[in-house]
Design a protein around this motif. Structure first.
Motif, mmCIF file in Angstrom:
data_model
loop_
_atom_site.group_PDB
_atom_site.id
_atom_site.type_symbol
_atom_site.label_atom_id
_atom_site.label_comp_id
_atom_site.label_asym_id
_atom_site.label_seq_id
_atom_site.Cartn_x
_atom_site.Cartn_y
_atom_site.Cartn_z
ATOM 1 N N THR A 25 0.857 -1.185 0.000
ATOM 2 C CA THR A 25 0.000 0.000 0.000
ATOM 3 C C THR A 25 0.895 1.237 0.000
ATOM 4 O OG1 THR A 25 -0.123 -0.066 2.421
ATOM 5 C CG2 THR A 25 -1.895 -1.125 1.208
ATOM 6 N N MET A 26 0.426 2.270 -0.680
ATOM 7 C CA MET A 26 1.225 3.478 -0.832
ATOM 8 C C MET A 26 0.459 4.681 -0.314
ATOM 9 S SD MET A 26 2.723 2.667 -4.638
ATOM 10 C CE MET A 26 3.567 1.113 -4.935
ATOM 11 N N ASP A 27 1.190 5.663 0.186
ATOM 12 C CA ASP A 27 0.577 6.865 0.727
ATOM 13 C C ASP A 27 1.545 8.031 0.569
ATOM 14 O OD1 ASP A 27 -1.277 8.471 1.909
ATOM 15 O OD2 ASP A 27 -0.915 7.784 3.960
ATOM 16 N N ILE A 28 1.025 9.232 0.575
ATOM 17 C CA ILE A 28 1.851 10.441 0.508
ATOM 18 C C ILE A 28 1.875 11.089 1.882
ATOM 19 C CG2 ILE A 28 2.100 12.745 -0.497
ATOM 20 C CD1 ILE A 28 0.838 11.722 -3.040
ATOM 21 N N VAL A 29 3.070 11.356 2.392
ATOM 22 C CA VAL A 29 3.239 11.970 3.706
ATOM 23 C C VAL A 29 4.127 13.207 3.563
ATOM 24 C CG1 VAL A 29 2.935 9.809 4.954
ATOM 25 C CG2 VAL A 29 5.215 10.501 4.241
ATOM 26 N N VAL A 30 4.052 14.092 4.533
ATOM 27 C CA VAL A 30 4.866 15.312 4.503
ATOM 28 C C VAL A 30 5.666 15.420 5.797
ATOM 29 C CG1 VAL A 30 3.315 16.546 2.967
ATOM 30 C CG2 VAL A 30 2.963 16.687 5.431
ATOM 31 N N GLY A 31 6.789 16.085 5.716
ATOM 32 C CA GLY A 31 7.621 16.316 6.884
ATOM 33 C C GLY A 31 8.298 17.667 6.793
ATOM 34 N N HIS A 32 8.706 18.199 7.938
ATOM 35 C CA HIS A 32 9.433 19.473 7.932
ATOM 36 C C HIS A 32 10.378 19.517 9.129
ATOM 37 C CE1 HIS A 32 6.096 20.395 10.695
ATOM 38 N NE2 HIS A 32 6.935 21.257 11.250
ATOM 39 N N CYS A 33 11.422 20.315 9.014
ATOM 40 C CA CYS A 33 12.370 20.492 10.108
ATOM 41 C C CYS A 33 13.097 21.821 9.922
ATOM 42 C CB CYS A 33 13.375 19.327 10.170
ATOM 43 S SG CYS A 33 14.599 19.324 8.840
ATOM 44 N N ILE A 45 18.466 16.632 5.565
ATOM 45 C CA ILE A 45 17.651 15.760 4.706
ATOM 46 C C ILE A 45 17.210 14.522 5.466
ATOM 47 C CG2 ILE A 45 17.695 14.301 2.643
ATOM 48 C CD1 ILE A 45 19.532 16.384 1.360
ATOM 49 N N ASN A 46 18.113 13.933 6.224
ATOM 50 C CA ASN A 46 17.757 12.765 7.026
ATOM 51 C C ASN A 46 16.700 13.112 8.074
ATOM 52 O OD1 ASN A 46 19.499 10.880 5.795
ATOM 53 N ND2 ASN A 46 21.240 11.575 7.010
ATOM 54 N N HIS A 47 16.845 14.279 8.684
ATOM 55 C CA HIS A 47 15.882 14.697 9.708
ATOM 56 C C HIS A 47 14.488 14.897 9.126
ATOM 57 C CE1 HIS A 47 19.372 16.412 12.334
ATOM 58 N NE2 HIS A 47 19.177 15.124 12.550
ATOM 59 N N VAL A 48 14.399 15.544 7.960
ATOM 60 C CA VAL A 48 13.079 15.829 7.378
ATOM 61 C C VAL A 48 12.416 14.557 6.872
ATOM 62 C CG1 VAL A 48 13.762 16.305 4.968
ATOM 63 C CG2 VAL A 48 11.824 17.535 5.997
ATOM 64 N N LEU A 49 13.204 13.611 6.382
ATOM 65 C CA LEU A 49 12.636 12.330 5.939
ATOM 66 C C LEU A 49 12.116 11.534 7.133
ATOM 67 C CD1 LEU A 49 15.206 11.258 3.185
ATOM 68 C CD2 LEU A 49 12.876 12.075 2.846
ATOM 69 N N LYS A 50 12.866 11.551 8.232
ATOM 70 C CA LYS A 50 12.422 10.860 9.442
ATOM 71 C C LYS A 50 11.139 11.486 9.983
ATOM 72 C CE LYS A 50 16.965 9.189 10.961
ATOM 73 N NZ LYS A 50 18.037 9.311 11.984
ATOM 74 N N ASP A 51 11.038 12.804 9.914
ATOM 75 C CA ASP A 51 9.847 13.490 10.396
ATOM 76 C C ASP A 51 8.628 13.120 9.552
ATOM 77 O OD1 ASP A 51 8.716 15.787 12.150
ATOM 78 O OD2 ASP A 51 8.097 16.340 10.107
ATOM 79 N N ILE A 64 8.973 -0.198 3.203
ATOM 80 C CA ILE A 64 9.873 -0.708 2.168
ATOM 81 C C ILE A 64 10.568 0.431 1.428
ATOM 82 C CG2 ILE A 64 10.099 -2.137 0.100
ATOM 83 C CD1 ILE A 64 9.413 -3.701 2.583
ATOM 84 N N THR A 65 9.795 1.399 0.965
ATOM 85 C CA THR A 65 10.402 2.533 0.253
ATOM 86 C C THR A 65 9.845 3.848 0.769
ATOM 87 O OG1 THR A 65 8.735 2.451 -1.514
ATOM 88 C CG2 THR A 65 10.772 1.216 -1.864
ATOM 89 N N ALA A 66 10.689 4.876 0.718
ATOM 90 C CA ALA A 66 10.293 6.248 1.029
ATOM 91 C C ALA A 66 10.934 7.124 -0.034
ATOM 92 C CB ALA A 66 10.743 6.648 2.432
ATOM 93 N N MET A 67 10.173 7.447 -1.067
ATOM 94 C CA MET A 67 10.704 8.172 -2.226
ATOM 95 C C MET A 67 10.270 9.638 -2.171
ATOM 96 S SD MET A 67 12.269 5.809 -4.076
ATOM 97 C CE MET A 67 12.296 6.341 -5.765
ATOM 98 N N PRO A 68 11.201 10.568 -1.951
ATOM 99 C CA PRO A 68 10.841 11.986 -1.934
ATOM 100 C C PRO A 68 10.322 12.443 -3.297
ATOM 101 C CG PRO A 68 13.037 11.612 -1.010
ATOM 102 C CD PRO A 68 12.637 10.343 -1.677
ATOM 103 N N ILE A 69 9.184 13.119 -3.297
ATOM 104 C CA ILE A 69 8.656 13.704 -4.535
ATOM 105 C C ILE A 69 9.396 15.000 -4.833
ATOM 106 C CG2 ILE A 69 6.606 14.634 -5.668
ATOM 107 C CD1 ILE A 69 4.925 12.847 -3.826
ATOM 108 N N HIS A 70 9.484 15.843 -3.809
ATOM 109 C CA HIS A 70 10.273 17.073 -3.929
ATOM 110 C C HIS A 70 10.488 17.662 -2.537
ATOM 111 C CE1 HIS A 70 6.665 19.454 -3.150
ATOM 112 N NE2 HIS A 70 6.035 18.795 -4.113
ATOM 113 N N PHE A 71 11.347 18.673 -2.483
ATOM 114 C CA PHE A 71 11.637 19.385 -1.241
ATOM 115 C C PHE A 71 11.238 20.858 -1.398
ATOM 116 C CE2 PHE A 71 14.545 15.815 -1.329
ATOM 117 C CZ PHE A 71 14.515 15.340 -0.033
ATOM 118 N N LYS A 72 11.088 21.533 -0.256
ATOM 119 C CA LYS A 72 10.779 22.964 -0.242
ATOM 120 C C LYS A 72 11.608 23.628 0.843
ATOM 121 C CE LYS A 72 7.003 26.278 0.396
ATOM 122 N NZ LYS A 72 5.553 26.449 0.705
#
Length: 353
Positions: A25-33, A45-51, A64-72
């Motif tokens: 199953t796939m989902d879109i999540v957001v993070g910030h730091c 980058i590691n911190h924002v992905l973990k968040d 299994i995978t965490a593929m960034p779509i883009h950063f801001k």
């Protein structure tokens, strides 16, 4: 594993495991730091992905995978690589994919009992994409069809991010069974006929070409190339049509490319068949890496490229073999080079030049 260890001259103890995206199953999540220094670093980058990932996965599933779509960064949007850019706040949007733990951990347990530790895991479909990715397909929506031995995997990618997936319970083994049933030969011989004699597009078969084989009654029979090719083509067309219908079910977006991979796609004339089914924008996967120029290797070859890309984004590196193992590898290669075997002469040419 024993054979591989003997061939390499070193002992393999750790692996990256390649698994089918069954029940994913796939989902879109957001993070910030907050950016710690004046500009974005690997740590940021590691911190924002973990968040982004934190708290998004329940106890019954494994990431299994965490593929960034883009950063801001502040008001700078749609950044693919934010390293070195100055700002105050780093944000990211990530596609995560999870699978149930139970079937996945059974695979890990089998590997563990074989003396292998799994250090990471990825989908076969992720590997397939990274095996063929380029700047052109990174910008559009497309599909990858991997015809495996017992199943066919259909994956939809949007700008390099896998967004949909389906697994069909049919594969190249069904072609073997068809040949075995029609010509009354065993499955092993049927597979050899398929791989070494048949043509995927029967219109290009040679009427004068015959294949001698023993049937189940141990009688010698002759199989014509047009005869077996019609059997092979019929089953492949069924697989391709099922995949085509699945693509329509998975997405209503315009598909700009279709890549077919898997060992079955190596059969002569396969390109003509898929163009007849899908059009000229459909292509057979073409691997150019020395030593793995066969489509049955697309998933594992691409997985190596995927992990290299994944670690590069995070500023990490991983050495697959120790310095001691490297010396063992050099010793094995030297023995090959010094031999009179044709492979030895080939390696000798490379190392001498």
């Amino acid at each position: 594993i024993h054979r591989i260890n003997e061939m390499l001259g070193i002992k393999i103890t750790k692996v990256v495991t390649c698994v089918a995206p069954t029940l994913c199953t796939m989902d879109i999540v957001v993070g910030h730091c907050d950016i710690l220094g004046n500009a974005v670093t690997y740590d940021d980058i590691n911190h924002v992905l973990k968040d982004a990932i934190c708290g998004k996965i329940d106890s019954e599933h494994e990431l299994i995978t965490a593929m960034p779509i883009h950063f801001k960064i502040d008001d700078q949007d749609a950044l693919l690589d934010p390293k070195g850019i100055k700002g105050n706040v780093l944000e990211t949007k990530v596609v995560i994919s999870v699978v149930p733990k139970e079937p996945l951990y059974r695979i890990f347990e089998v590997l563990k009992l074989s003396g292998l530790e799994t250090v990471d895991v990825a989908y076969t479909s992720t590997g397939d994409y990274f095996a063929i990715k380029n700047k052109k397909i990174d910008q559009v929506v497309g599909a990858i069809i991997n015809i495996g031995e017992t199943s066919t995997n259909v994956s939809i990618f949007n700008k390099g991010i896998q967004i949909k997936n389906a697994i069909l319970p049919i594969g190249s083994r069904n072609v073997d069974k068809d040949i075995s049933y029609i010509f009354k030969i065993n499955l092993e011989d049927a597979r050899k006929v398929k791989e070494n004699f048949s043509v995927a597009f029967s219109s290009y078969a040679d009427c004068n070409d015959l294949y001698d084989v023993l049937n189940l009654s141990k009688e010698k029979i002759e199989i014509s190339q047009p005869g077996v090719s019609k059997v092979v083509e019929a089953r492949i067309r069924e697989i391709l049509n099922l995949a085509k219908n699945e693509i329509k079910t998975l997405t209503n977006r315009e598909i700009r490319y279709i890549i077919i991979t898997g060992g079955l796609s190596e059969i002569s004339g396969f390109q003509y068949l898929i163009e007849d089914e899908f059009g000229v924008f459909a292509k057979v996967c073409n691997l150019s890496t020395v030593g793995v120029r066969h489509n049955k290797y697309s998933s594992v070859l691409g997985m190596v490229k995927y992990f290299d890309d994944k670690l590069s984004l995070r500023g990490k590196s991983y050495q697959m073999v120790s310095d001691e193992d490297i010396q063992s590898l050099v010793s094995v290669q030297q023995k090959v080079i010094n031999s009179d075997h044709i492979i030895g002469k080939l390696f000798g040419h490379f190392f001498d030049n």
